[in-house]
Design an enzyme around this catalytic site. Structure first.
Site, short mmCIF file in Angstrom:
data_model
loop_
_atom_site.label_atom_id
_atom_site.label_comp_id
_atom_site.label_asym_id
_atom_site.label_seq_id
_atom_site.Cartn_x
_atom_site.Cartn_y
_atom_site.Cartn_z
N GLY A 119 0.99 -1.10 0.13
CA GLY A 119 0.11 0.13 0.14
C GLY A 119 0.79 1.20 0.02
N ASP B 166 9.60 6.23 7.15
CA ASP B 166 9.29 7.52 7.58
C ASP B 166 8.07 8.30 6.93
OD1 ASP B 166 10.58 8.10 5.42
OD2 ASP B 166 12.63 9.15 6.45
N ASP C 120 3.90 -4.78 -7.45
CA ASP C 120 3.22 -3.71 -7.09
C ASP C 120 3.74 -2.34 -7.81
OD1 ASP C 120 5.54 -4.54 -5.53
OD2 ASP C 120 5.61 -2.44 -4.59
P1 AMP Z 1 8.81 0.89 -3.74
O1 AMP Z 1 9.73 -0.56 -3.76
O2 AMP Z 1 9.36 2.12 -3.64
O3 AMP Z 1 7.71 0.63 -4.77
O4 AMP Z 1 7.89 0.67 -2.35
C1 AMP Z 1 7.46 -0.35 -1.83
C2 AMP Z 1 6.53 -0.07 -0.60
O5 AMP Z 1 7.32 0.64 0.53
C3 AMP Z 1 5.37 0.66 -0.77
O6 AMP Z 1 4.25 0.12 0.04
C4 AMP Z 1 6.00 1.98 -0.49
O7 AMP Z 1 4.67 2.87 0.04
C5 AMP Z 1 6.59 1.60 0.63
N1 AMP Z 1 7.65 2.72 0.88
C6 AMP Z 1 8.85 3.11 0.14
N2 AMP Z 1 9.63 3.96 0.75
C7 AMP Z 1 8.75 4.59 2.15
C8 AMP Z 1 9.04 5.29 2.96
N3 AMP Z 1 10.23 6.09 3.08
N4 AMP Z 1 8.09 5.37 3.97
C9 AMP Z 1 6.83 4.45 4.19
N5 AMP Z 1 6.51 3.76 2.96
C10 AMP Z 1 7.82 3.49 2.23
MG MG Z 2 6.22 0.91 -5.63
#
Ligand code: AMP
Ligand code: MG
Length: 487
Positions: free
Chosen positions: A92, A127, A254
């Site tokens: 999410g 964060d 995702d």
């Molecule tokens: P991503 O690999 O960037 O597509 O992210 C994978 C998951 O990690 C997703 O659910 C993002 O919303 C969450 N996410 C990535 N970076 C952060 C962050 N700094 N704080 C909270 N959630 C994060």
């Molecule tokens: Mg993502």
């Protein structure tokens, strides 16, 4: 809550209304000192938004999530995902919000979304924040992709928040305002499926059909037609990535859309030296998401989508599987056709040239490029120069220029259209060393190198004096480039 004077902004909240189980109403964190860094004025126009209004304090408030337009309901969206092959049932939007949907100048529904807007209930250990560098990175890469004609989510603006973000070092924080056909992902369907609520899954599929593949609604089996439409959109998208040398870096389920738009510019890069094994992500140790693996991974992700929608395809599971397998079987031929047609165009070869001649020529070329670590982008531009009679620039790419002479002679005999080549082979891509240079300067408060890079990559095919360094591969001392996740 203040009301935006951007009176043209009316946000719908159709996702939240139709799929409340997958939306948590939430608000952005306040930005102590919001400052607009970049705004895509052309995109603002497309969206029917007034650029001057967006630059005003209220506009910047909207772009950073501090000002919520009247009637809008920002939400964090739920989704699951296979990350590097392992399933996470609850990912999410950990640091993002869907502000709502708006209707653009062409009548299309687009999501307006914020990234880096603070922790949400999906944040887990994160964060919720984002730093200026990575958000400008998504801005420049997504804008370059759009300029190259490749379907992608768009970047409307980056706003510095005035907050400090802790990574390996302390960095200035930012919020990216992102625009997309939608943020529906393969992982969205996996989430709905994992709830066990088939009615929710059906509602999600209906929502996706209506937003992206309305033709599927008329089909005899609308949900199978939806799946087929996603297969087609992704086959075309991945072929476009491969032809331009784009490495996404983190093709988790995702991070794959239902619309067929490129999404989530994290550890991505444009390949320089041609190499199917090219990997840029610092966390992709096994090379799962290497350049040459991308078509296979896309197909793997689509198999996960097929599993998720099985209950909608047929009451009998065996028959549902058979239907899904058949539809998934369409990926390879469609990908091959798109890639082959694209490669012909890159080589300037007309439809009149027999594919039996083109195929071995292309295969030989890929071996030559790989053997000598040839810069993928500039090769095709110098090849057009060779087609016009001057073979010196193309020969300079090779350790043993004689090795390519025979290939060039056979290619030239096919009568390539060199002007057409220059319209499909970009001269300027966001080269990694130039992206790093621009982001480092921007993090220190100097946006000039970033603006200059934007100028180069937003007109990628038009050679212009003064932009020579944007068409040149990284100097050898730039080394093995790595990009970082968790940005
Ligand atoms: P991503 O690999 O960037 O597509 O992210 C994978 C998951 O990690 C997703 O659910 C993002 O919303 C969450 N996410 C990535 N970076 C952060 C962050 N700094 N704080 C909270 N959630 C994060
Ligand atoms: Mg993502």
């Amino acid at each position: 809550m203040s009301i935006t004077p951007l009176s043209t902004v009316t946000l719908d909240h159709r996702f939240a209304r139709e799929l409340p189980e997958m939306a948590i109403a939430w608000r952005a964190e306040q930005a102590p000192d919001a400052r607009l860094l970049v705004l895509d004025e052309a995109l603002a126009r497309e969206l029917g938004l007034d650029s001057a209004g967006l630059r005003s304090p209220d506009g910047v408030g909207l772009l950073v999530g501090a000002t919520v337009p009247a009637g809008a309901t920002p939400v964090a969206q739920a989704y699951s995902g296979h990350q590097f092959g392992g399933f996470s049932p609850r990912l999410g939007d950990g640091r993002a919000l869907l502000l709502g949907e708006l209707v653009d100048a062409d009548g299309h529904v687009r999501d307006l979304h914020l990234k880096g807007s603070g922790r949400t209930p999906f944040a887990r250990g994160g964060d919720g924040l984002a730093a200026v560098g990575p958000m400008l990175r998504e801005y420049v890469l997504s804008t370059a992709m759009h300029a190259l004609g490749i379907p992608t989510t768009r970047s409307l603006a980056v706003v510095a928040t005035g907050r400090t973000v802790r990574r390996e070092v302390l960095l200035p924080g930012a919020v990216l305002a992102r625009v997309a056909g939608s943020h529906l992902r393969v992982g969205s369907f996996q989430y709905a499926r994992a709830t066990g609520d088939v009615a929710l899954l059906r509602r999600l599929a209906d929502h996706a059909i209506s937003r992206h593949h309305p033709g599927a609604a008329e089909a005899e089996q609308p949900y199978l037609a939806l799946f087929e439409a996603v297969v087609t959109a992704q086959a075309s998208l991945i072929a476009r990535w491969m032809l331009v040398g784009f490495v996404h870096g983190v093709m988790n389920t995702d991070n794959m859309t239902i619309s067929g738009e490129t999404i989530d510019y994290g550890p991505c890069a444009f390949m320089e030296a041609f190499d199917p094994a090219a990997v840029y992500s610092s966390i992709d140790h096994g090379g799962r998401y290497a350049y040459g693996n991308q078509p296979l991974i896309a197909e793997w992700n689509l198999a996960r989508l097929a599993e998720a929608v099985l209950p909608l395809l047929h009451d009998d599971e065996e028959q549902a599987v058979a239907l899904a397998m058949q539809a998934l079987g369409g990926f390879r031929p469609q990908y091959d056709a798109a890639w082959t047609a694209g490669m012909r165009a890159k080589l300037g070869l007309s439809d009149g040239v027999d594919q039996k001649v083109v195929s071995p020529l292309v295969q030989e070329l890929l071996v030559l490029l790989r053997t000598d670590h040839v810069d993928h982008t500039s090769f095709f531009r110098t090849l057009a120069v060779a087609g016009r009679g001057d073979t010196q620039p193309v020969r300079r790419h090779f350790v043993d220029p004689a090795a390519v002479d025979d290939w060039v002679t056979r290619w030239r005999a096919l009568g390539p259209g060199t002007d057409a080549m220059d319209r499909v082979n970009p001269l300027y891509i966001p080269r990694n060393h130039l992206v790093e240079e621009a982001l480092t300067a921007a993090t220190d408060g100097d946006l000039d190198p970033f603006q200059r890079l934007m100028e180069a990559v937003t007109a990628p095919y038009d050679e212009r004096p003064g932009f020579e360094r944007y068409a040149t591969a990284a100097p050898p001392d730039f080394g093995a480039y790595r990009t970082f996740c968790g940005t």
